[in-house]
Scaffold this motif. Structure first.
Motif, PDB file in Angstrom:
ATOM      1  N   VAL A   2       0.841  -1.194   0.000  1.00 19.99           N
ATOM      2  CA  VAL A   2       0.000   0.000   0.000  1.00 19.99           C
ATOM      3  C   VAL A   2       0.878   1.247   0.000  1.00 19.99           C
ATOM      4  CG1 VAL A   2      -1.742   1.266   1.290  1.00 19.99           C
ATOM      5  CG2 VAL A   2      -1.789  -1.218   1.254  1.00 19.99           C
ATOM      6  N   THR A   3       0.548   2.212  -0.873  1.00 21.73           N
ATOM      7  CA  THR A   3       1.330   3.454  -0.930  1.00 21.73           C
ATOM      8  C   THR A   3       0.942   4.349   0.246  1.00 21.73           C
ATOM      9  OG1 THR A   3      -0.367   4.352  -2.354  1.00 21.73           O
ATOM     10  CG2 THR A   3       1.577   3.453  -3.430  1.00 21.73           C
ATOM     11  N   ASP A   5      -0.657   6.938   2.481  1.00 22.42           N
ATOM     12  CA  ASP A   5      -2.007   7.461   2.336  1.00 22.42           C
ATOM     13  C   ASP A   5      -2.090   8.866   2.957  1.00 22.42           C
ATOM     14  OD1 ASP A   5      -4.643   8.050   2.395  1.00 22.42           O
ATOM     15  OD2 ASP A   5      -5.267   6.241   3.462  1.00 22.42           O
ATOM     16  N   ARG A  10      -6.811  11.344   9.110  1.00 24.80           N
ATOM     17  CA  ARG A  10      -7.970  12.249   9.153  1.00 24.80           C
ATOM     18  C   ARG A  10      -8.867  12.027  10.368  1.00 24.80           C
ATOM     19  NH1 ARG A  10      -8.923   8.376   5.339  1.00 24.80           N
ATOM     20  NH2 ARG A  10     -10.984   7.441   5.137  1.00 24.80           N
TER      21      ARG A  10
ATOM     22  N   ARG B  65      -9.275   4.799  14.293  1.00 21.80           N
ATOM     23  CA  ARG B  65      -7.910   5.042  13.810  1.00 21.80           C
ATOM     24  C   ARG B  65      -7.543   4.091  12.673  1.00 21.80           C
ATOM     25  NH1 ARG B  65      -5.833   5.037  18.599  1.00 21.80           N
ATOM     26  NH2 ARG B  65      -4.842   2.997  18.448  1.00 21.80           N
ATOM     27  N   HIS B  67      -9.584   2.965  10.421  1.00 20.51           N
ATOM     28  CA  HIS B  67     -10.494   3.189   9.280  1.00 20.51           C
ATOM     29  C   HIS B  67     -11.370   1.965   8.999  1.00 20.51           C
ATOM     30  CE1 HIS B  67      -7.582   6.456   7.576  1.00 20.51           C
ATOM     31  NE2 HIS B  67      -7.914   6.634   8.823  1.00 20.51           N
ATOM     32  N   VAL B  69     -14.422   1.492  10.517  1.00 20.08           N
ATOM     33  CA  VAL B  69     -15.844   1.795  10.686  1.00 20.08           C
ATOM     34  C   VAL B  69     -16.403   2.431   9.419  1.00 20.08           C
ATOM     35  CG1 VAL B  69     -17.540   3.059  12.059  1.00 20.08           C
ATOM     36  CG2 VAL B  69     -15.465   2.180  13.149  1.00 20.08           C
ATOM     37  N   VAL B 130      -4.655  -0.373  -5.239  1.00 18.80           N
ATOM     38  CA  VAL B 130      -3.462  -0.171  -4.436  1.00 18.80           C
ATOM     39  C   VAL B 130      -3.232   1.302  -4.076  1.00 18.80           C
ATOM     40  CG1 VAL B 130      -1.398   0.211  -5.869  1.00 18.80           C
ATOM     41  CG2 VAL B 130      -1.412  -1.611  -4.204  1.00 18.80           C
ATOM     42  N   GLU B 131      -3.666   2.226  -4.950  1.00 17.60           N
ATOM     43  CA  GLU B 131      -3.472   3.656  -4.678  1.00 17.60           C
ATOM     44  C   GLU B 131      -4.622   4.224  -3.851  1.00 17.60           C
ATOM     45  OE1 GLU B 131      -0.857   5.343  -5.674  1.00 17.60           O
ATOM     46  OE2 GLU B 131       0.048   3.722  -6.831  1.00 17.60           O
ATOM     47  N   SER B 133      -7.153   5.278  -0.990  1.00 20.66           N
ATOM     48  CA  SER B 133      -7.128   5.594   0.420  1.00 20.66           C
ATOM     49  C   SER B 133      -8.172   4.719   1.106  1.00 20.66           C
ATOM     50  CB  SER B 133      -7.472   7.069   0.608  1.00 20.66           C
ATOM     51  OG  SER B 133      -7.621   7.357   1.953  1.00 20.66           O
ATOM     52  N   THR B 134      -7.761   3.936   2.124  1.00 15.14           N
ATOM     53  CA  THR B 134      -8.719   3.015   2.742  1.00 15.14           C
ATOM     54  C   THR B 134      -9.756   3.771   3.566  1.00 15.14           C
ATOM     55  OG1 THR B 134      -7.219   2.727   4.588  1.00 15.14           O
ATOM     56  CG2 THR B 134      -7.130   1.066   2.846  1.00 15.14           C
ATOM     57  N   GLY B 135     -10.917   3.140   3.706  1.00 13.01           N
ATOM     58  CA  GLY B 135     -12.017   3.747   4.463  1.00 13.01           C
ATOM     59  C   GLY B 135     -13.276   3.729   3.633  1.00 13.01           C
ATOM     60  N   GLU B 136     -14.317   4.426   4.139  1.00 11.03           N
ATOM     61  CA  GLU B 136     -15.585   4.439   3.409  1.00 11.03           C
ATOM     62  C   GLU B 136     -15.524   5.428   2.245  1.00 11.03           C
ATOM     63  OE1 GLU B 136     -18.801   6.429   5.861  1.00 11.03           O
ATOM     64  OE2 GLU B 136     -17.209   6.258   7.340  1.00 11.03           O
ATOM     65  N   GLU B 146      -7.653  -2.184   4.783  1.00 10.29           N
ATOM     66  CA  GLU B 146      -6.336  -2.765   4.587  1.00 10.29           C
ATOM     67  C   GLU B 146      -6.268  -4.128   5.277  1.00 10.29           C
ATOM     68  OE1 GLU B 146      -3.220   0.100   5.293  1.00 10.29           O
ATOM     69  OE2 GLU B 146      -1.801  -1.527   5.653  1.00 10.29           O
ATOM     70  N   GLY B 149      -1.426  -5.716   4.401  1.00 17.98           N
ATOM     71  CA  GLY B 149      -0.677  -4.901   3.459  1.00 17.98           C
ATOM     72  C   GLY B 149      -1.329  -4.718   2.103  1.00 17.98           C
ATOM     73  N   GLU B 150      -2.524  -5.270   1.914  1.00 19.88           N
ATOM     74  CA  GLU B 150      -3.228  -5.115   0.636  1.00 19.88           C
ATOM     75  C   GLU B 150      -4.574  -4.429   0.874  1.00 19.88           C
ATOM     76  OE1 GLU B 150      -2.229  -8.613  -2.270  1.00 19.88           O
ATOM     77  OE2 GLU B 150      -2.716  -9.456  -0.317  1.00 19.88           O
ATOM     78  N   VAL B 151      -5.136  -3.858  -0.212  1.00 17.39           N
ATOM     79  CA  VAL B 151      -6.408  -3.146  -0.087  1.00 17.39           C
ATOM     80  C   VAL B 151      -7.552  -4.039  -0.573  1.00 17.39           C
ATOM     81  CG1 VAL B 151      -7.738  -1.136  -0.852  1.00 17.39           C
ATOM     82  CG2 VAL B 151      -5.309  -0.907  -0.350  1.00 17.39           C
TER      83      VAL B 151
END
Lengths: 94, 275
Positions: A2-3, A5, A10, B65, B67, B69, B130-131, B133-136, B146, B149-151
């Motif tokens: 993972v790059t 973030d 946030r 923290r 991500h 939820v 892969v690029e 941003s994790t989360g909703e 995550e 190490g993978e999305v």
């Protein structure tokens, strides 16, 4: 892999506030079990009040955050749930 | 500190450790256990919601923290759940004790079956994200998280049936004080195809709201006794924190089976005592 973030941090401030609230509730509740008399009741009520209010404050924060960002599909949801909680409380008082 | 307060703290702590590890929430074990020890279901319900709120608060900071939820999904299912919880809490004083005990036993049985049967991985890592941003994802009921190490991307499905199941979980929570996490987490993961880690964290977030809604009603009815509630709260926060730390060390299937076995025992004891 993972790059990095840029949005990763946030929720850090909100996460810190939640941790502080958890410690406050735990300490107040624990103190209420060891101090004597009316002080115990006051401390327990304070702990329960914070416990009940934290999720509602978090709801209000989410509603404002989504409204500011123009997420109209979901911004009304927190207000609707707060309304349900308020109606339930008011009806229970009758 | 009285002996009963110490016993309540220990019981709530143990229930929270086991419930957090089993992914079903502490009150599912605590409330039937309190009833099995002789407390009336109407008195056990507020204590159960205090335990639910405490465990939810203890887990909230860590889950936010990471991500995990999905707030939009959580609130979408929470609206019918909160409405059902408030309505059920309002009518719970008018219901016979045996019916409440029956609901508790049924709830414990469903939790046990859920613990014995839940397994498998539905959402898998996707290298095209892969690029990401994790989360909703804003404006949707989808997102990514995550994993090693993978999305892993995901999208909630079957929203209508999910809302109905959430309302049932809310009604059970309002009637019995068990929180309903053992119904909500499988609803999100099995019915709506949300990854189980996201489902558990999102459920934990919504359980805090359910607890607030139910506790507001119980407070209005004057049904919350401060000393037992404080004792349960201490146990739930400490137990929930310990459970969250242990969560990564004990294999989830083993933890779920241990908790499911305990639930089965509790359900039998509640039924035997009530009838």
């Amino acid at each position: 892999m993972v790059t990095p973030d840029p949005k990763r941090g946030r929720f850090d401030a909100a996460s810190r506030r939640l941790r502080e609230a958890t410690v406050a509730v735990g300490v107040l509740a624990a103190l209420s079990l060891v101090v004597p008399g009316d002080s115990a009741r006051i401390l327990a009520v304070l702990a329960l009040l914070i416990l009940g209010l934290v999720p509602l404050v978090r709801l209000a924060w989410l509603g404002l955050r989504w409204a500011r960002r123009g997420d109209r599909r979901f911004a009304w949801l927190p207000a609707a749930i707060l309304g349900v909680v308020a109606v339930g409380f008011l009806v229970s008082l009758r | 500190m009285t002996d009963s307060a110490i016993a309540l703290t220990l019981l709530a702590g143990l229930a929270a450790v086991l419930g957090t590890n089993g992914g079903i929430g502490g009150a599912t074990l605590l409330v039937p256990a309190l009833v099995a020890f002789g407390l009336e279901p109407t008195a056990a319900a507020p204590l159960g919601l205090v335990a639910v709120g405490g465990a939810s608060l203890a887990a909230a900071s860590r889950q936010l923290r990471r991500h995990l939820v999905h707030h939009r999904l959580g609130l979408t299912v929470e609206l019918p759940a909160a409405a059902a919880a408030v309505t059920a809490a309002l009518v719970s004083t008018d219901l016979p004790e045996q019916l409440l005990a029956g609901i508790l036993a049924a709830a414990a049985l469903v939790g046990a079956v859920s613990g014995f049967t839940r397994q498998g991985v539905r959402n898998r890592p996707d290298p095209t994200f892969v690029e990401e941003s994790t989360g909703e994802w804003p404006g949707t009921l989808g997102g990514s998280y995550e994993l090693d190490g993978e999305v892993v991307p995901y999208q909630a499905r079957r929203v209508g049936p999910g809302l109905f199941a959430a309302a049932v979980a809310g009604a059970v929570a309002g009637l019995s004080g068990v929180g309903g996490g053992f119904l909500k987490t499988p609803t999100l993961s099995e019915l709506m195809h949300v990854p189980v880690r996201v489902a558990a964290a999102t459920t934990s977030f919504t359980l805090g709201i359910t607890a607030s809604a139910g506790l507001a009603v119980f407070a209005g009815q004057g049904r919350i006794e401060t000393e037992p509630a404080a004792a349960v709260l201490v146990g739930a926060i400490v137990g929930g924190s310990i459970g969250a730390v242990l969560q990564g060390r004990l294999a989830p299937p083993i933890a779920r089976r241990v908790t499911a076995t305990l639930l089965l025992v509790v359900a039998v004891v509640v039924v035997v005592r009530a009838w």
